[in-house]
Write a protein that holds these residues in place. Structure first.
Motif, PDB file in Angstrom:
ATOM      1  N   GLY A   1      28.733  46.458  39.053  1.00  0.00           N
ATOM      2  CA  GLY A   1      29.665  46.921  38.031  1.00  0.00           C
ATOM      3  C   GLY A   1      28.921  47.426  36.812  1.00  0.00           C
ATOM      4  O   GLY A   1      27.804  46.976  36.519  1.00  0.00           O
ATOM      5  N   GLY A   2      29.529  48.363  36.126  1.00  0.00           N
ATOM      6  CA  GLY A   2      28.878  48.877  34.919  1.00  0.00           C
ATOM      7  C   GLY A   2      29.678  50.008  34.320  1.00  0.00           C
ATOM      8  O   GLY A   2      30.878  50.144  34.573  1.00  0.00           O
ATOM      9  N   ARG A   3      29.002  50.801  33.536  1.00  0.00           N
ATOM     10  CA  ARG A   3      29.641  51.930  32.848  1.00  0.00           C
ATOM     11  C   ARG A   3      28.732  53.141  32.915  1.00  0.00           C
ATOM     12  O   ARG A   3      27.521  53.015  32.709  1.00  0.00           O
ATOM     13  CB  ARG A   3      29.849  51.586  31.367  1.00  0.00           C
TER      14      ARG A   3
ATOM     15  N   ARG B   1      34.486  47.328  32.983  1.00  0.00           N
ATOM     16  CA  ARG B   1      33.505  47.948  33.875  1.00  0.00           C
ATOM     17  C   ARG B   1      34.192  48.566  35.073  1.00  0.00           C
ATOM     18  O   ARG B   1      35.328  48.234  35.397  1.00  0.00           O
ATOM     19  CB  ARG B   1      32.502  46.899  34.363  1.00  0.00           C
ATOM     20  N   GLU B   2      33.444  49.438  35.738  1.00  0.00           N
ATOM     21  CA  GLU B   2      33.925  49.995  36.996  1.00  0.00           C
ATOM     22  C   GLU B   2      32.850  49.766  38.056  1.00  0.00           C
ATOM     23  O   GLU B   2      31.741  49.325  37.735  1.00  0.00           O
ATOM     24  CB  GLU B   2      34.237  51.480  36.835  1.00  0.00           C
ATOM     25  N   VAL B   3      33.193  50.089  39.297  1.00  0.00           N
ATOM     26  CA  VAL B   3      32.203  49.969  40.367  1.00  0.00           C
ATOM     27  C   VAL B   3      31.256  51.169  40.275  1.00  0.00           C
ATOM     28  O   VAL B   3      31.667  52.303  40.524  1.00  0.00           O
ATOM     29  CB  VAL B   3      32.886  49.917  41.754  1.00  0.00           C
TER      30      VAL B   3
ATOM     31  N   ILE C   1      36.228  43.231  41.716  1.00  0.00           N
ATOM     32  CA  ILE C   1      36.716  44.431  41.029  1.00  0.00           C
ATOM     33  C   ILE C   1      37.561  44.056  39.808  1.00  0.00           C
ATOM     34  O   ILE C   1      37.427  44.655  38.735  1.00  0.00           O
ATOM     35  CB  ILE C   1      37.515  45.323  42.013  1.00  0.00           C
TER      36      ILE C   1
ATOM     37  N   PHE D   1      35.295  43.029  37.059  1.00  0.00           N
ATOM     38  CA  PHE D   1      34.700  44.205  36.404  1.00  0.00           C
ATOM     39  C   PHE D   1      35.695  44.814  35.414  1.00  0.00           C
ATOM     40  O   PHE D   1      35.352  45.122  34.276  1.00  0.00           O
ATOM     41  CB  PHE D   1      34.328  45.283  37.432  1.00  0.00           C
ATOM     42  N   GLN D   2      36.930  44.997  35.900  1.00  0.00           N
ATOM     43  CA  GLN D   2      37.935  45.665  35.064  1.00  0.00           C
ATOM     44  C   GLN D   2      38.214  44.893  33.786  1.00  0.00           C
ATOM     45  O   GLN D   2      38.363  45.484  32.719  1.00  0.00           O
ATOM     46  CB  GLN D   2      39.223  45.879  35.866  1.00  0.00           C
TER      47      GLN D   2
ATOM     48  N   GLU E   1      25.610  46.769  34.921  1.00  0.00           N
ATOM     49  CA  GLU E   1      25.640  45.657  33.969  1.00  0.00           C
ATOM     50  C   GLU E   1      25.839  44.323  34.671  1.00  0.00           C
ATOM     51  O   GLU E   1      25.643  43.274  34.077  1.00  0.00           O
ATOM     52  CB  GLU E   1      26.790  45.863  32.962  1.00  0.00           C
ATOM     53  N   SER E   2      26.265  44.373  35.916  1.00  0.00           N
ATOM     54  CA  SER E   2      26.620  43.140  36.608  1.00  0.00           C
ATOM     55  C   SER E   2      26.529  43.339  38.118  1.00  0.00           C
ATOM     56  O   SER E   2      26.971  44.366  38.636  1.00  0.00           O
ATOM     57  CB  SER E   2      28.046  42.769  36.191  1.00  0.00           C
TER      58      SER E   2
END
Ligand SMILES: [Zn+2]
Length: 137
Positions: A30-32, A72-74, A64, A67-68, A37-38
């Protein structure tokens, strides 16, 4: 397409791949904006886990949602190829569901040496993706 990954996250992915050997392991990143970031490991629910992976549905959904909640997104998906090269299989390409995520494949040999490759999969087309590893300092 590009994925920026912190070295500690890469270490986590490699460690997961080694621990899961001789089975394939998988997980979500996950991240941006293509920056990780994760990293969240997801159990492999495939009935042929030596040669396939299929993310366990509920764990995938939970990851997911996590993350949200963090905005964050995938940005990436990873899986391992025990005793295999980090090239995508036909099944990997056919089952790819996130066109905007980089597919990271960790190949392991018998000595558990690592060979890493990143791929973009869009509408069945495969292209190498850039992978940039950064350290905390
Ligand atoms: Zn694969």
């Amino acid at each position: 397409m590009k994925l920026v990954l912190h070295d500690r996250d890469l270490e986590q992915i490699i460690e997961h791949a080694r621990q899961g050997y001789p089975y394939e392991v998988c997980g979500l990143i996950g991240g941006r904006d293509g920056v990780a970031e994760s990293v969240v490991p997801v159990p492999n629910a495939s009935r042929s886990p030596r040669v396939r992976f299929e993310m366990e549905r509920q764990a995938m959904v939970d990851a997911i949602i996590g993350f949200q909640r963090a905005g964050r997104e995938v940005v990436g998906i990873y899986h391992s190829h025990p005793e295999g090269k980090p090239e995508l299989s036909e099944t990997d390409v056919a089952q790819a569901t996130w066109p905007d995520a980089v597919n990271l494949v960790v190949g392991l040999d018998e000595q558990q040496q690592i060979d890493l490759k990143a791929w973009a999969i869009r509408r069945g087309e495969v292209e190498p993706a850039d992978l940039e590893i950064i350290s905390e300092e």
